[in-house]
Each structure stands twice: as structure tokens, then as C-alpha cells.
Design a protein around this motif. Structure first.
Motif, PDB file in Angstrom:
ATOM      1  N   HIS A   1      37.006  34.524  36.345  1.00 57.69           N
ATOM      2  CA  HIS A   1      35.968  35.141  35.508  1.00 57.69           C
ATOM      3  C   HIS A   1      36.567  36.280  34.672  1.00 57.69           C
ATOM      4  CE1 HIS A   1      32.181  37.053  34.359  1.00 57.69           C
ATOM      5  NE2 HIS A   1      31.550  36.005  34.833  1.00 57.69           N
ATOM      6  N   GLY A   2      36.175  36.334  33.416  1.00 58.38           N
ATOM      7  CA  GLY A   2      36.638  37.414  32.549  1.00 58.38           C
ATOM      8  C   GLY A   2      36.332  38.792  33.127  1.00 58.38           C
ATOM      9  N   GLY A   3      35.234  38.904  33.849  1.00 58.60           N
ATOM     10  CA  GLY A   3      34.877  40.186  34.453  1.00 58.60           C
ATOM     11  C   GLY A   3      35.834  40.617  35.551  1.00 58.60           C
ATOM     12  N   VAL A   4      36.466  39.635  36.217  1.00 58.19           N
ATOM     13  CA  VAL A   4      37.488  39.971  37.220  1.00 58.19           C
ATOM     14  C   VAL A   4      38.699  40.583  36.525  1.00 58.19           C
ATOM     15  CG1 VAL A   4      39.051  39.044  38.975  1.00 58.19           C
ATOM     16  CG2 VAL A   4      36.706  38.154  38.788  1.00 58.19           C
TER      17      VAL A   4
ATOM     18  N   PHE B   1      39.346  52.915  49.478  1.00 59.56           N
ATOM     19  CA  PHE B   1      38.359  53.914  49.085  1.00 59.56           C
ATOM     20  C   PHE B   1      37.297  53.338  48.155  1.00 59.56           C
ATOM     21  CE2 PHE B   1      37.240  57.691  46.351  1.00 59.56           C
ATOM     22  CZ  PHE B   1      36.584  58.422  47.335  1.00 59.56           C
ATOM     23  N   ILE B   2      37.653  52.353  47.358  1.00 60.41           N
ATOM     24  CA  ILE B   2      36.737  51.845  46.334  1.00 60.41           C
ATOM     25  C   ILE B   2      36.136  50.512  46.773  1.00 60.41           C
ATOM     26  CG2 ILE B   2      36.558  51.084  43.922  1.00 60.41           C
ATOM     27  CD1 ILE B   2      38.765  53.126  43.241  1.00 60.41           C
ATOM     28  N   PRO B   3      34.846  50.526  47.117  1.00 54.78           N
ATOM     29  CA  PRO B   3      34.216  49.330  47.702  1.00 54.78           C
ATOM     30  C   PRO B   3      34.377  48.067  46.863  1.00 54.78           C
ATOM     31  CG  PRO B   3      32.779  51.230  47.931  1.00 54.78           C
ATOM     32  CD  PRO B   3      33.933  51.680  47.090  1.00 54.78           C
ATOM     33  N   PHE B   4      34.207  48.151  45.562  1.00 55.85           N
ATOM     34  CA  PHE B   4      34.244  46.944  44.747  1.00 55.85           C
ATOM     35  C   PHE B   4      35.629  46.276  44.773  1.00 55.85           C
ATOM     36  CE2 PHE B   4      34.243  44.735  40.472  1.00 55.85           C
ATOM     37  CZ  PHE B   4      33.369  43.729  40.845  1.00 55.85           C
TER      38      PHE B   4
ATOM     39  N   ALA C   1      28.727  55.774  41.815  1.00 52.32           N
ATOM     40  CA  ALA C   1      28.557  55.073  40.540  1.00 52.32           C
ATOM     41  C   ALA C   1      29.083  53.643  40.646  1.00 52.32           C
ATOM     42  CB  ALA C   1      29.306  55.819  39.435  1.00 52.32           C
ATOM     43  N   ILE C   2      28.387  52.737  39.964  1.00 48.92           N
ATOM     44  CA  ILE C   2      28.788  51.337  39.868  1.00 48.92           C
ATOM     45  C   ILE C   2      30.187  51.239  39.234  1.00 48.92           C
ATOM     46  CG2 ILE C   2      28.253  49.179  38.615  1.00 48.92           C
ATOM     47  CD1 ILE C   2      26.314  49.650  40.823  1.00 48.92           C
ATOM     48  N   HIS C   3      31.000  50.316  39.698  1.00 53.87           N
ATOM     49  CA  HIS C   3      32.345  50.110  39.150  1.00 53.87           C
ATOM     50  C   HIS C   3      32.242  49.639  37.692  1.00 53.87           C
ATOM     51  CE1 HIS C   3      36.475  48.632  38.722  1.00 53.87           C
ATOM     52  NE2 HIS C   3      36.759  49.205  39.874  1.00 53.87           N
ATOM     53  N   GLY C   4      33.093  50.200  36.854  1.00 52.62           N
ATOM     54  CA  GLY C   4      33.127  49.791  35.450  1.00 52.62           C
ATOM     55  C   GLY C   4      33.344  48.288  35.291  1.00 52.62           C
ATOM     56  N   GLY C   5      34.072  47.699  36.207  1.00 56.02           N
ATOM     57  CA  GLY C   5      34.321  46.257  36.147  1.00 56.02           C
ATOM     58  C   GLY C   5      33.067  45.432  36.383  1.00 56.02           C
ATOM     59  N   VAL C   6      32.124  45.983  37.147  1.00 58.58           N
ATOM     60  CA  VAL C   6      30.843  45.288  37.339  1.00 58.58           C
ATOM     61  C   VAL C   6      30.073  45.269  36.024  1.00 58.58           C
ATOM     62  CG1 VAL C   6      28.628  45.336  38.558  1.00 58.58           C
ATOM     63  CG2 VAL C   6      30.743  45.911  39.792  1.00 58.58           C
ATOM     64  N   LEU C   7      30.094  46.396  35.326  1.00 56.24           N
ATOM     65  CA  LEU C   7      29.418  46.465  34.022  1.00 56.24           C
ATOM     66  C   LEU C   7      30.090  45.516  33.026  1.00 56.24           C
ATOM     67  CD1 LEU C   7      28.890  50.342  33.837  1.00 56.24           C
ATOM     68  CD2 LEU C   7      27.219  48.585  34.501  1.00 56.24           C
TER      69      LEU C   7
END
Lengths: 150, 150, 150, 150
Positions: free
Chosen positions: A60-63, A21-24, B58-64
Motif C-alpha cells: 500500500h502506498g500509505g505503508v 515507543f511508537i505504536p503504529f 497524536a495519530i501517526h502521520g503515516g495513517v493520515l
């Protein structure tokens, strides 16, 4: 149609939400490992595109932040009684304890406190080959709007 | 070869580091907008794969979180005098003030305090069409190992 | 009896709440400096009992945390329309940028975002003799239960 | 004179530092309960001056923040090998899970990770009558300058 019990526990339902459901999450390759009331475990299999430090080959810290937000939110979902309840992230904090190796990541999210309006979660990430070496710890705080179950 | 002045300011160098050198930034589509001493501005152009909430788009919080860690670290880099200096993220905290729309994101990172061993940064994210409406604010704390410039 | 306008702005009312009503503020010696919608400024005059590091004569980090929570909560109060509204601290984060000298502390708290259920505040502390040198920055997140004003 | 072993463990030494040496701890009435490598337990006996919410008779959030900073720093101290090592708080974060009753507070601080330059600690606070009900959780990050032990 899922009822409040499946909302509380069904692996299939959570797999669908988290993986499809969640593209990212598809870009990350995030997979559900397990879900129980108050606990969600997910994994991100290693792939070179997730690297943030090519010299150390570290993730990556963002991952790590992304997988924590995903798992923490899903853990929050297990406290809900109705699909009409709404959950949104208030804040997220990550401590980077040591660099993650170029390897599959496991993230475990559990509920610290589930109140009527606010849910506190705790997340840990580790490499699959070393479950006792936490590479990052996180805290997620979520706002929840709970409705009476029908 | 870049010297300490280019380390402090060169747009080309930072573009190379942020856009080409770090694999995860390519997945995100992260682009450098501007760099000055103590300030880095980057953007993530919208694409559907970055969505975290398909209903609100909405953009994923993890992208932010990812773009904040990237921009904060790059801002920290502008305080360094040598390529032998090392920077690593200690912790990262994000306040999600309101949902980001399905639109390009701008992230501005600036230095709050740059000490001999620790750097504090502040990050804000907003949608490109509404620069005054902050959708998320962050704090990054970085450990730095500074060497005497040659 | 105070109405919603005094709740929004009255210096006397906020002085009473902050200085007289809350016992721990009396131990700290906390004093209100100013209050406006979305902004509260307080001070803690220096006294030796507040020291946390006798060698540097630096104020205890807990004193800074305390004054931030006090000022942030009072700033949140300025967004409320009724005395029936309830405010409670969800979380508090403090970055210690540099040691505070043995001197009066000023703390300014402002609203970052005031939502229907959650309020985000920002706080800064500085020594009275050096307003441009921030010694600590903080973030407070508050849960608010708003009622319709009568 | 204390050597590195007493620095690592001696209850008497930590009592002296925490209870006598730091002025603000005397105002709080902070007492050491126990110290072991990587773990410090302290208490703040209840007194009315510590109240932050007179209606609920709840302890002030700043008192909880103060005891967490104190216990976290002392836990960090147990990782040090020399009295020449220096420790300072980088940041502190507190989640207020539920209001503390008007009762003695216990705070336990433990080391999450002790690196060569940065120490991460975790703190929990609970009322003495209900050790399983955490009222607040915290994270402290400390900068440490380690010297070779002589």
C-alpha cells in the motif's frame, strides 16, 4: 541516561524509539537497520496485511508514506543536540516510481539540509532483493525547535 | 455484475473495495462514510495502535497519508466508466497543519481535475469532533488509463 | 511610517512592495489587485514575452510559479504584526491543471494555516476571462520569525 | 531535419529550443550548458532584474522555479524518440534550501524515472561559485504521449 552523543548515534536508543515507543510502527512491523549522523535506514518485512493492491500484490502506498515519515523524522533526530529539542513534520511528498513487490521494503532517509528551524530530508524505498530499483522517493520537511545543549 | 453507473456511485461497491478488498485498510480499520461522483468520504475510528506520538497521543502521520491515498484513489475511481480502466498513484503530498488528537479521523477526497490521462485530487482530514479544524491537507495525482465504455 | 495595521491591510503599502520594491516583479509586470487579512490577489497582464509554449501560446509554467510565490508570500505578510518579522519560502508546489491561454492571469493566495513558526498558503491561478477554470493550483510553505509587536 | 538521435542528444537543437524558441527564457537570459541523454544543464547569468529580495540581493524564487521547469522539461525531451511525442508538466515542487546569492545560477536536471506515460525528474540549483552548496532542489513530473518512431 542518554546524552547528546547517543542522541546523535546510538543504535539501541533509536531501536527503542522506532520499534517500541511508537505504536503504529509495531503494526507496520518497522525495524531499524542502521543509524548514523544524518542517515537512518529502516525496514518493513513483508506481510500480506500491508498489501494495497491484491491483484499486483503491491505494498500500500500509505505503508511507503508511513515508513518514509518514520525514517525521515528519525534522520532529523540525529541532528538534535538535546532531548528538549522538538521535531514535527511540516510536509511530506512521495513520488511513486513503480509498484513495490510483495517483499521486504528498505527505506533510507538522509538529511538534505539541517537549518536552525527547518530540516529537509530525502527518502528512498526499495525492495530488499533489488536495491538499485527505487520504488518510491520522498521528501520530508520538519520544523525543529532547538535548545542550547546544557 | 456492477456496470458503469455503480462504478460511478454505488456505496456498497465502494465499501467492498475499500473495506474488504484491500488488506491494509483492515489493519487501519478504514470505513467508507459516503461516495458520490467526484467525492469520497472515509473514516478511521481511533485505536491506540494508530498513535505516532505517544506523548501528545497524536495519530501517526503515516495513517493520515494512508487514508488520503485511499480516499483520493477512490475519488479517482468515481471518474471511471469501465472496470477495465486502470488507476495508479503518481504522487502524494501532505501538509500537516496541526496534530490530530486521539480521536476518529474523517477524510474527504474530491476531484480537482479529471483529465483523459491524469486525475488531480484534494484531501482533507479532521477529527470527528471538530470538522472545521483541518489537521492535514493533501494532494494526490493519479495516472488513469481510460478505455471506451462498452 | 507604516504600523502593524497597515502591514495587515494597506493596499498602497502592498502595491509598493509587490510592484516597485521587487525587481523581478517588474519584468513580469505583476500588479496588485487586492489585499485583505489572509488574502492577496495579484494579476500578470499578458505579454508575448511570458509565453512558454509558442505553439499553444501558453504562459510559461515558471511565470505561474513566480506569481504564486509572490502572492503566497504577500498573503503570509498579512499575518505579521511587525516589520521586524521575517518571512522566507520553505517550499512551493504547483499542480498544472490545464494550459493557460495567452491572456491576463489572476492569482489568488490565501492562508491555510498561520502558526507561530510556519505559514501554509494556497494559491490558484486562472485566466481573467474564465475565473471558474483554474489553470494551476499551488501550495506555499513559509518560515516566519515573529517578534512581539512593540 | 532533426531525427530521433539529435532529439536525444544534439546540443545545437536544445540550444535553439531553450534559448530561441521559448520567449520567457529570453527574458530570463537562460542559456544551455550541456545536454546528454537523461541530463540537461542550463544557466541563468545574474542580472539585477532577477532579484526577489533586494535586501539580501537574492534571486527570486520564481526564477529558480522557472529554470527548474525549463531544465526538467528538456531532460524529459531527451527520453523521447519522435518529434510527435508530447510533453506537459503535471506538477513541480521546489525546496528552497538557502538563499541564492546575486550570482549566476546553474540548474542541473536529470531523469529519475522515465515511464511510458509519466516522467519524473530531479533538479538542483547552485551558484556558479559554489557547486557543492545546493540552494534549491526540485521535482518535476511530466505527462508524455509517446508515439512509435517511424
Amino acid at each position: 541516561m542518554p546524552n547528546s552523543e547517543t542522541l546523535n548515534a546510538s543504535v539501541d536508543l533509536y531501536r527503542q524509539i522506532l520499534e517500541d515507543f511508537i505504536p503504529f510502527h509495531q503494526i507496520l512491523g518497522l525495524k531499524l537497520v542502521d543509524v548514523k549522523p544524518n542517515l537512518v535506514i529502516v525496514t518493513i518485512p513483508f506481510k500480506p496485511e500491508l498489501i494495497g493492491d491484491p491483484i499486483k500484490r503491491a505494498i500500500h502506498g500509505g505503508v511507503l508514506a508511513s515508513v518514509m515519515d518514520a525514517a525521515g523524522g528519525a534522520a532529523g533526530l540525529t541532528t538534535m543536540k538535546s532531548f528538549n529539542d522538538k521535531l514535527s513534520t511540516i510536509d511530506l511528498r512521495i513520488d511513486f516510481l513503480q509498484p513495490g513487490k510483495g517483499e521486504d521494503i528498505i527505506c533510507e532517509a538522509s538529511i538534505v539540509r539541517s537549518g536552525s528551524r527547518v530540516i529537509f530530508t530525502r527518502m528512498i524505498c526499495y525492495n530488499v532483493s533489488k536495491p538499485t530499483e527505487i520504488i518510491a522517493e520522498g521528501r520530508g520537511v520538519y520544523s525543529v525547535r532547538r535548545h542550547s545543549a546544557v
